[in-house]
Design a protein around this motif. Structure first.
Motif, mmCIF file in Angstrom:
data_model
loop_
_atom_site.group_PDB
_atom_site.id
_atom_site.type_symbol
_atom_site.label_atom_id
_atom_site.label_comp_id
_atom_site.label_asym_id
_atom_site.label_seq_id
_atom_site.Cartn_x
_atom_site.Cartn_y
_atom_site.Cartn_z
ATOM 1 N N HIS A 217 0.884 -1.227 -0.003
ATOM 2 C CA HIS A 217 -0.139 0.344 -0.191
ATOM 3 C C HIS A 217 0.878 1.184 0.027
ATOM 4 O O HIS A 217 0.235 2.392 -0.164
ATOM 5 N N GLY A 218 2.108 1.300 0.061
ATOM 6 C CA GLY A 218 2.984 2.320 0.196
ATOM 7 C C GLY A 218 2.899 3.088 1.277
ATOM 8 O O GLY A 218 2.671 4.360 1.394
ATOM 9 N N ARG A 219 2.571 2.419 2.454
ATOM 10 C CA ARG A 219 2.319 2.993 3.632
ATOM 11 C C ARG A 219 3.503 3.218 4.997
ATOM 12 O O ARG A 219 4.442 2.511 4.699
ATOM 13 N N VAL A 220 3.208 3.975 5.809
ATOM 14 C CA VAL A 220 4.125 4.050 6.826
ATOM 15 C C VAL A 220 3.506 2.969 8.007
ATOM 16 O O VAL A 220 2.194 3.285 8.155
ATOM 17 N N MET A 221 4.251 1.777 8.426
ATOM 18 C CA MET A 221 3.442 1.050 9.240
ATOM 19 C C MET A 221 4.288 1.184 10.450
ATOM 20 O O MET A 221 5.685 1.134 10.889
ATOM 21 N N ILE A 222 3.521 1.257 11.647
ATOM 22 C CA ILE A 222 4.068 1.553 13.271
ATOM 23 C C ILE A 222 3.829 0.442 13.825
ATOM 24 O O ILE A 222 2.520 0.164 14.254
ATOM 25 N N ALA A 223 4.744 -0.156 14.543
ATOM 26 C CA ALA A 223 4.585 -1.285 15.486
ATOM 27 C C ALA A 223 5.019 -0.875 17.051
ATOM 28 O O ALA A 223 6.323 -0.445 17.233
ATOM 29 N N GLU A 224 4.017 -0.854 17.871
ATOM 30 C CA GLU A 224 4.406 -0.320 19.106
ATOM 31 C C GLU A 224 4.655 -1.679 19.999
ATOM 32 O O GLU A 224 3.852 -2.680 20.171
ATOM 33 N N THR A 225 6.015 -1.788 20.473
ATOM 34 C CA THR A 225 6.455 -2.715 21.339
ATOM 35 C C THR A 225 6.434 -2.467 22.916
ATOM 36 O O THR A 225 6.190 -1.303 23.305
ATOM 37 N N MET A 226 6.752 -3.570 23.601
ATOM 38 C CA MET A 226 6.959 -3.357 24.981
ATOM 39 C C MET A 226 8.281 -2.543 25.287
ATOM 40 O O MET A 226 9.371 -2.530 24.388
ATOM 41 N N ARG B 132 9.277 10.581 4.379
ATOM 42 C CA ARG B 132 9.087 11.349 3.189
ATOM 43 C C ARG B 132 10.174 10.858 2.060
ATOM 44 O O ARG B 132 9.918 10.780 0.848
ATOM 45 N N GLU B 133 11.311 10.912 2.684
ATOM 46 C CA GLU B 133 12.351 10.625 1.677
ATOM 47 C C GLU B 133 12.090 9.171 1.020
ATOM 48 O O GLU B 133 12.237 8.868 -0.259
ATOM 49 N N ARG B 134 11.807 8.408 1.999
ATOM 50 C CA ARG B 134 11.529 7.051 1.260
ATOM 51 C C ARG B 134 10.364 6.939 0.300
ATOM 52 O O ARG B 134 10.437 6.404 -0.739
ATOM 53 N N ALA B 135 9.282 7.722 0.763
ATOM 54 C CA ALA B 135 8.098 7.812 -0.199
ATOM 55 C C ALA B 135 8.703 8.209 -1.498
ATOM 56 O O ALA B 135 7.772 8.044 -2.463
ATOM 57 N N ALA B 136 9.367 9.313 -1.578
ATOM 58 C CA ALA B 136 9.848 9.844 -2.656
ATOM 59 C C ALA B 136 10.430 8.876 -3.697
ATOM 60 O O ALA B 136 10.470 9.031 -4.817
ATOM 61 N N HIS B 137 11.013 7.848 -3.157
ATOM 62 C CA HIS B 137 11.465 6.687 -3.893
ATOM 63 C C HIS B 137 10.797 5.665 -4.163
ATOM 64 O O HIS B 137 10.945 4.270 -4.428
ATOM 65 N N GLY B 138 9.336 5.984 -3.458
ATOM 66 C CA GLY B 138 8.499 4.862 -3.894
ATOM 67 C C GLY B 138 8.461 3.571 -2.515
ATOM 68 O O GLY B 138 7.899 2.534 -2.792
ATOM 69 N N LEU B 139 9.167 3.892 -1.657
ATOM 70 C CA LEU B 139 9.413 2.996 -0.550
ATOM 71 C C LEU B 139 8.317 3.141 0.759
ATOM 72 O O LEU B 139 8.126 4.547 1.129
ATOM 73 N N SER B 140 7.807 2.293 1.307
ATOM 74 C CA SER B 140 7.228 2.326 2.460
ATOM 75 C C SER B 140 8.182 2.530 3.691
ATOM 76 O O SER B 140 9.327 2.159 3.531
ATOM 77 N N THR B 141 7.839 2.570 5.019
ATOM 78 C CA THR B 141 8.836 2.761 6.015
ATOM 79 C C THR B 141 8.038 1.832 7.229
ATOM 80 O O THR B 141 6.787 2.232 7.406
ATOM 81 N N LEU C 107 2.147 12.224 12.466
ATOM 82 C CA LEU C 107 2.697 11.884 11.040
ATOM 83 C C LEU C 107 1.799 12.011 10.028
ATOM 84 O O LEU C 107 2.088 12.781 8.936
ATOM 85 N N GLU C 108 0.653 11.824 10.179
ATOM 86 C CA GLU C 108 -0.371 11.870 9.039
ATOM 87 C C GLU C 108 -0.461 13.272 8.202
ATOM 88 O O GLU C 108 -0.298 13.219 7.150
ATOM 89 N N PRO C 109 -0.507 14.149 9.103
ATOM 90 C CA PRO C 109 -0.545 15.621 8.147
ATOM 91 C C PRO C 109 0.943 15.925 7.538
ATOM 92 O O PRO C 109 0.944 16.875 6.720
ATOM 93 N N LEU C 110 2.108 15.209 8.100
ATOM 94 C CA LEU C 110 3.491 15.549 7.643
ATOM 95 C C LEU C 110 3.843 14.513 6.543
ATOM 96 O O LEU C 110 4.809 15.043 5.717
ATOM 97 N N VAL C 111 3.272 13.549 6.185
ATOM 98 C CA VAL C 111 3.687 12.463 5.210
ATOM 99 C C VAL C 111 2.538 12.579 4.166
ATOM 100 O O VAL C 111 1.213 12.659 4.673
ATOM 101 N N ASP C 112 2.763 12.225 2.948
ATOM 102 C CA ASP C 112 1.671 12.113 2.008
ATOM 103 C C ASP C 112 1.413 10.726 1.602
ATOM 104 O O ASP C 112 1.416 10.264 0.360
#
Lengths: 354, 354, 354, 354
Positions: free
Chosen positions: A166-175, A212-221, A262-267
Motif C-alpha cells: 500500500h506504500g504506507r508507513v507502518m508503526i509497531a508499538e513494542t513493550m 518522506r524521503e523513502r516515499a519519494a523513492h516509492g518505498l514504505s517505512t 505523522l499523518e499531516p506531515l507525510v503524503d
C-alpha cells in the motif's frame, strides 16, 4: 534438603524451563526434596504449594508461562500495596512449616527486592533474573527477551508486506516502558527503518522527514517504537494531545499518537499496531530454552554450594552469580552509543534524532 | 573507495544480512562503491561480479542463503583440488581490473585461509566468520548456528509427539562432523534425554540402558546425535558394520547405525530421522539477523579504519576483531566439562558415557 | 493475446501466488503477453504498469502482499470518493493504448463491482475473489483467510500461557467488521472458551458468567471477539460508553470496551490485545499458497476459453466460476446454526448467548 | 451412556483435537461417561484404559500425537500378525466389563476394518478417518494432511535457499507410498519445479532435461518426490540398482536413487533430504485443529443419534458420514488429470512425464 521455588512478577517465556532445570538438578545432584510455591509470594500467604518431582516437570520445557502461576502485585511486606500490612511473619511461618531450607526465587527487580528481605529474616535465597525487557542490572541477557524479539521481528515481517503493498508507513508499538531493548533488537531483526526508544527522545519532524524521503523513492517505512519512547520535550506533549483529542477511539499509546502526528506531515497512509501481550506469551525460542536451563542449573549449583543471597547472571558467555543486593532498584538502559545503536545508525536506520 | 564482498563455503542463514550490513554501512559511512563477487572465489576467476547498492540489498535481511551465490570447493591457489594449478594471479588481475581497494570475505576456515593468502599478494582483506557448526576458533558464536539449533529443536518437538504416542526411541541425526555444538544445544532446546557428540565417545550399552529405564516407566526417549559422533573404539566399528550389513537400504549414517545397535537391546521400536539440509537453509532467526548485522557493520568499520588481515569475532557480548592468521586450521570443539555439558548431566541427560 | 492483471482493495496473503499462477499459466498455455497494472485501478489512471514474465514472478509464491501494489479507495468511476469525477474513459484509453485483450482483476466485493462496469465498457474481465474475511458471496473459502486464522490461533496460543500463569481473562480482538469467520475459526483453532461474532449479539452478563464459572475452578478464559461483534441492543451502547469514558487512553475497540464491562463483574484481571494488521500481512500458509495457485490457474483457463464476466470460486472441493454480477453487493455471513457454530456450542464454547 | 474412544495406526497431528471434541461433546450434550482405551486396540487386550473428562482433555487441542497412545500393528483378530490367534473374544470381555455402549475408533484403513468386525460382534462403532497421506476413501481431506503439507512446504522453502546459493538440484523425499497427495500439495506450496508421485511413473531423462534447462538460465531446481514414486518400468529398476550399488552408505530411498541417476546427467551438484518422521509429528496446523474438532463433534452426534457402523467424512465443505463398510480396503489415489495436477502442469511444473 528441602528447597522451595517460586515465580514472581509478569509471566515470561522460559520460566517453566528454569523450574524444570532447578528441580531436576536438585533431585539428581543433591537428592533434594523440591516444593513449588504457587502464584509467587502470594502462595506463602495463602499457603498454596505443590511437590515438584521428575514427573511434575516432564514436558514443560517448551511451554510458555509458569506452571506455578505468578502474581505481579503481591509483596508480603506490604500486603497489598505500599500502605498494606506487613505479612512477612505469616509467610515465614509457612516456610518453617514446610521445612524449607532455601528458596529459589525467579523474577525481576521487585521479586529480587522481596527475596532480599526474606534472606534477612533467615530464609536463604538464590535469585534467577527474569525480565522480558532485558533491563535487569548485572546480567547481559535474560531468558524471554529473545522470544519477545522474535515475536516483534515476525510481526514486522508481516507488517512490511502490507506496507509495501500500500506504500504506507507502518508503526509497531513494542513493550519497553523504560528500556528500549525490545524495540531496538526487534526493529533491527525485522528490518525497521526507524527505531524509537525511551533512551533517545525523538523528533517527529525527523521521523517524518525519513518517511518522506523513502516515499519519494516509492518505498514504505517500518517504525519500531517502544511504548516508553517519547518526543523531545517529553511525554507531557503526548498526554496533553490525547486529552484534547476529539476522537478517543483511535488512541491507545505512543504509537497511535505518533500516527496522528505523522499523518499531516507525510503524503501517505499511516497505520499502527500495538503488539501487546503476544510479546510475552507462548513457547520460548530454543535460545531462551537453553539460557533458562543454564540459569536453572546454575541456581541449583549455588544452592548445593550454600552460596545464598546471590542472583544468577549472564556475563559475556558465562553464567555467573552476583549479590542480590547489587541488583535491586537499578535498570539497565540502552546506552546512547551502544554498539547496536551505532550499527543501526551505520546501516541507515533513523533513531529519530534531528 | 571501492570494496568487494564475497561469500565462500557452504551456505548459511545470515549471509545476506551480513552482505546488507556491510554494503549499507560502507555506503552510508564512507560513501564507498561496493561490488559483489559471485559464487565465492570462483567469481574472481570467472570474472563474475555485480554492483551492490541500497536497492540491491533491500529486503534481503530475512532471506536465507546468499544473493551472491557461493561455492564450497573453489580455491584459486589450487584450482581445482590440491593438485590444481595456481590461478591466483588471474584472480588478482580481475581484482585490479575492478579496482578493488579491499575485500570483505565471509566464510569459514577455508575461506579465511584463502583470504589470508590474497592479503599476502597485496589485497587488503577483512574476514567475517561463517559456520553453521559454531566451531570456528576465536569467536564464541557465529550467525547461522542459532537458526540451525532452532530447526533441530523444532524437529525434536515434532519427533517427541510421535515418540510419546508409540512409546518409541526416536533418533535425530544432526550436522556436526567434528564439533557437537548443534546436537548439544539443539538437543538441550528440544528436551532430548540422550545427546551424543563427537567429543565424547558413547557406549551403546549406556544409551540402551537409559532407553530401557525410561521405557520401564512408560516413557519414550529422544536421542540427539551429531553426524560425527562415534562409539567408544571409534568410527571404525561403524564403518565395518555398515560394510557387512545385509540391508544397505536402511543405512545412511551414524543415526541409522545406532538404531540397528539399539533395536535388539531395547524392548520397543526405534526410528531415525536424518535432519540433513533443512538445518542450513531458510530464513535466519531474529537472533542471527541481529548478530549478522553487527558483524557486517563491524567489518565495514574495520575497512574504514584500514585495519586489515583481521576477522570479526564475538567475544563475551562484544564484537571485536582478531588476526585472520590466528583462526586458520583450528576447530573449536565442545570441551568435555563445558558449562552446557555439565548442565546437561545435571538435569539428567545422558551423554552416552558409561 | 495481451492480458492485464491487477490487485485491488486491501492486501492479503496469497495475492502474489495468484499473480504468479495467472502469469505462468497464460505464458505456458497460451503464449500470452502479460502486463501488471500497478496499485489497483489507480494504475489505469496514473498509467503505471510493468511487464510480467517468468523471471518477474520467480520466488514470489511465498511472499505476502502484492508485488503490483494495491489501493483500497480508487474507483475510476468516482475518482475520488462518491462525489468524484468519472475517469473511466481515461482508464479505457490506457487499456486500449496498452492493447489489453482482457483483464484479470483480483480483489473483493468493491473490485468486482468496478471490474463489472469495465466489462460493460468493452473490457473483458475475469475476477479472482480476495477477502481476508472469507465473506465473499459464491465462494466457500478464499485465500488469505487460512493465513489470518493461523495468525489468530498462534496469538491465542500465546495469550493462553499468560492467561493461565496469571489466572486472567484474555481478550483477543480479531478482524471481521460484518462477518465473524476469522474470530470463529481462529477461536476454535486457538481453543477459545468464548467466541463473539457480529452475527450473534452477545450478553455481557453471559460472558461474565462463563468467566466466573471457570475462575471458580482456577481456570483462565480466552475470548476471541470480532471487531464487529456487538452486545444485544447494538453497537450504540459501545459508542456511548466510549464517548463518556474518562480514560480515553485505554480505549480502542470492542475488545477494550468488553474489558471495561467485564472487570467489575469478574474477580480477576482482564487484558485485551488488538491483533490488528498482523492478521493480513506475511507469508501465506501452504494451504493458501495452493488455493491461490488453483484460483490463478483457473482464471487463466477462463481467459483462454474466452469465458469473461465471471469470477473464480471454490464450491465444495472444486474450483468453478460464477457470473461476477451475482457476487456484487452481497456478504456471506456466518449462519447462526452453521455446522462450526454448532460444533463450538457442542464442545462447550460460549457464543455469548444468554 | 458409556462411550469408549481409541486411536489406532500411526500417529497424526489432530488426534488429540478429535479426542477432545468427542469427549467434550459427549459430556456436554449427552451427559455421557467417556473412557479412553490405551494404545489402540492393544488396550482392549492389555485391559488398559483411563477415564476422560473435561480436565483430562484440557490443553490438548494443539498437542501433536495422541494422549491415549497408539499401536500400528495390533489386530485383536490376528494377535499378532496374520497367523496370530483370534483374541477378539477377550477384547469383547473387556468391553463388557467396562460397560461400553459404543466405541469411537479414530484411525485409518486398518483401524476401520477392525472396527467393522467388532461392530459385527455387537459393539456399536463410529469411525473417524485418520491418514496423514490423505488417501482414505470417501473423505476429501483428513486432519493431519494439512500439517504434513506445511512441514514439506517449509522444508522446501529452506532447501530452496541452499539450492539457489549453490546452483544445485535439491531433492526432498516426502511420505506417500501409494498416494502422492503430500508430495503434490507440499510441492505446489513449496514452489517445486518437479513433482514426482506414485500415480505418474517418471522418466529420469525428462527430469534431467528440466534441471538442465533451468541450470542453463542459472536457476536451481527443487524436486518433491513421494517415497512411492517410481520410474517408468517400475520400482524394480530401483531395487536392482540399490542392490548393485558399491556405496550403500549414500542410499536410503527413491530420493537418493534419483540423485545417483541425475548426477551424471546434469552439470551441477544434486543433494537429497529425506524428510521422514517430522512430517507426522508436532502441533497440528489451525486448519487441522478445526477439521479434527468438526470430525470429533460429528462423531459424537452420530453416537447420540444411534447411527453406528458409520465413518465421519468430509465431502465438499460439509462433514457427513458414510458406511464404514464402503471405506475398507480402498485407496484414494491422485487422478492423473486431477485439477491440481493440471494446475501444476499449467504453471510449468514437470511431473516427470516425457
Amino acid at each position: 534438603m528441602h528447597i522451595g521455588i517460586l515465580t514472581g512478577g509478569g509471566d515470561c517465556p522460559g520460566l517453566n524451563a528454569v523450574i524444570r532445570a532447578v528441580t531436576l538438578s536438585l533431585i539428581n545432584e543433591c537428592g533434594a526434596k523440591v516444593t513449588g510455591i504457587e502464584r509467587g509470594f502470594l502462595g506463602l500467604l495463602t499457603r498454596s504449594s505443590r511437590p515438584l518431582d521428575t514427573a511434575a516437570v516432564a514436558g514443560i520445557l517448551a511451554e510458555g508461562g509458569t506452571i506455578l502461576g505468578t502474581h505481579n502485585k503481591c509483596d508480603p511486606f506490604h500486603y497489598f500495596g505500599a500502605a498494606g500490612a506487613d505479612s512477612s511473619a505469616a509467610a515465614m511461618d509457612y516456610v518453617r512449616e514446610l521445612g524449607l531450607d532455601a528458596l529459589v526465587a525467579i523474577g525481576g527487580d521487585g521479586t529480587m527486592a522481596i527475596a532480599h528481605k526474606f534472606e534477612a529474616m533467615g530464609l536463604p535465597v538464590v535469585g534467577v533474573p527474569k525480565t522480558i525487557d532485558n533491563d535487569l542490572f548485572c546480567t547481559e541477557r535474560t531468558f524471554g527477551f529473545d522470544s519477545a524479539v522474535a515475536v516483534v521481528a515476525e510481526a514486522l515481517d508481516r507488517l512490511a508486506t502490507t506496507g509495501r503493498s500500500h506504500g504506507r508507513v507502518m508503526i509497531a508499538e513494542t513493550m519497553g516502558r523504560y528500556a528500549g531493548w525490545i524495540a531496538l533488537e526487534g526493529g533491527m531483526a525485522g528490518g525497521a527503518e526507524v527505531i524509537l526508544i525511551p533512551e533517545i527522545p525523538f523528533s517527529v519532524e525527523a521521523v517524518a522527514e525519513r518517511c518522506r524521503e523513502r516515499a519519494a523513492h516509492g518505498l514504505s517505512t517500518i517504525i519500531s517504537i517502544a511504548e516508553g519512547a517519547a518526543p523531545e520535550g517529553g511525554g507531557l506533549t503526548i498526554q496533553r494531545t490525547i486529552a484534547d483529542s476529539p476522537d478517543p477511539l483511535r488512541l491507545g499509546g505512543v504509537g497511535n499518537w505518533l500516527q496522528q502526528q505523522l499523518e499531516p506531515l507525510v503524503d501517505c497512509e499511516v497505520r499502527t499496531t500495538l503488539l501487546g501481550h503476544i510479546q510475552r506469551g507462548g513457547s520460548p525460542t530454543p535460545f531462551d530454552r537453553v539460557l533458562a536451563t543454564r540459569f536453572g542449573y546454575h541456581a541449583a549449583q549455588l544452592v548445593e554450594a550454600g552460596q545464598f543471597a546471590r542472583m544468577v547472571a549472564l556475563q559475556g558467555d558465562a553464567v555467573v552469580s552476583v549479590p542480590i543486593s547489587e541488583v535491586a532498584g537499578k535498570n539497565r538502559l540502552v546506552p546512547r552509543d551502544h554498539e547496536l545503536v551505532r550499527a543501526a545508525r551505520g546501516i541507515g536506520v533513523s533513531l529519530g534524532e534531528k
